[in-house]
Enzyme design. Sequence first.
Site, short mmCIF file in Angstrom:
data_model
loop_
_atom_site.label_atom_id
_atom_site.label_comp_id
_atom_site.label_asym_id
_atom_site.label_seq_id
_atom_site.Cartn_x
_atom_site.Cartn_y
_atom_site.Cartn_z
N ASP A 188 19.93 43.80 39.60
CA ASP A 188 20.00 42.34 39.63
C ASP A 188 21.46 41.89 39.56
O ASP A 188 22.34 42.65 39.13
CB ASP A 188 19.21 41.72 38.49
CG ASP A 188 19.85 41.97 37.12
OD1 ASP A 188 20.18 43.14 36.84
OD2 ASP A 188 20.00 41.02 36.33
N GLU A 192 19.14 43.08 33.98
CA GLU A 192 20.15 43.41 32.98
C GLU A 192 21.05 42.22 32.71
O GLU A 192 21.48 41.99 31.57
CB GLU A 192 20.99 44.61 33.47
CG GLU A 192 21.94 45.18 32.42
CD GLU A 192 23.33 44.55 32.42
OE1 GLU A 192 24.14 44.89 31.54
OE2 GLU A 192 23.61 43.70 33.30
#
Length: 434
Positions: A80, A175
């Site tokens: 991400d 994350e």
Amino acid sequence: MQHIIDRFISYVTIDTESDPNSTTTPSTKKQFDLANKLVDELKAIGMTQVTIDKHGYVMATLASNVKHKVPTIGFVSHFDTTPDFTGKDVKPQVILNYDGGDIILNKEQNIVLSPSYFKDLLQYKGQTLITTNGLTLLGADDKAGITEIMTAMEYLIQHPEIQHGKIRVCFTPDEEIGRGADLFDVKKFGADWAYTMDGSQIGELEYENFNAAGVKITFKGKSVHPGYAKGKMINSMLIANDFINELPKGETPQETKGYEGFFHVTGLTGSIEETKLELIIRDHDMKKFIKRKELVHKITKKFNKEFKKQFGEDIVICEIKDQYYNMKEKVVPVMFIVDLAEKAMKSLGIKPLIKPIRGGTDGCRLSYMGLPCPNIFAGGHNFHGKYEYVPVESMQKAVEVIVKIAELTATTDFTKQEARSKKQEKKEKKTKKK
């Protein structure tokens, strides 16, 4: 090197921005676009036990090619990108043989990546840089890490003469919004230890990070016509402002470095009747971290006592939630895993930069979940914004470090290494007592 460039660009051009306001995992469905691509690619290069679960966690195995017993190691990166800056329609620019001057990212908007401001650029004169076009972030955090892990696994498969034990890899969602380790199945992963490939400049090797907490404070007020408000109105916005001013001066992110902790106001919204304040608390030292949280509670009690008679109930409601802790506590007992990475770097002519992380990684959470997990450089700079860039040579070196760690793990006598780690742990305990 072109292979690394092509692979990296194929990842960063897929939008995987996470969403802190979402309650799902992954927080955005579009993260599956890259996760599914990684599954296909892992299978294509020859990895086994390739899986993806309903939350987007991708895992795979490279089987051992030695007969003797070797610890199982892992490598982890997240796919991400931060919601702090747009990651949609990323259009990377490849700068060959960087000349050490200004790089025009966007001519129309006069957006320039300049070494006069970003001095680290000068380290990479003569190298190949990948930058943004000035309108988005790049996504080297942490698609550079994914590129490096994937390329290293492919290299080991293509070069069976390099000895290695069993290797597990995992690519995680979310994350950047602090949830990357939330649903990480450590038992399924099955590694003795791992490394996150999520650091910045070449040589970074980190096993210390902040202890972290998030704070949400609600201030209550009383709205009265301003013409007749004397002794009656309580403006919650002003109370919030006074609260902020009670925090220690000079202990903010912009005024601290190294091991210095801070209080950081991240959000403030309000009206006369109600104001909400959000801040984060950070400190490497656990005792200082606890004292910082105690100070916030102390200030809260002070304000409630001051306004109790006038307001009739608590005027300040404070909620503090721990987010993650310093992985050092879990890594020092197995310090040989840091030594291993340091040895790998030195053998490749890379100067290790061992320093504390002024932040956190999936690795700090994973370390407390039973998977000790130091952090290694991925090569990028200026994460989370339009000035982000990554030298291709740094990514290549990160690939070599992964390969070398795998090789050293298969050829090291860990009996001696474990004994050294125990001595290091005792030394740390004595230092703490002093």
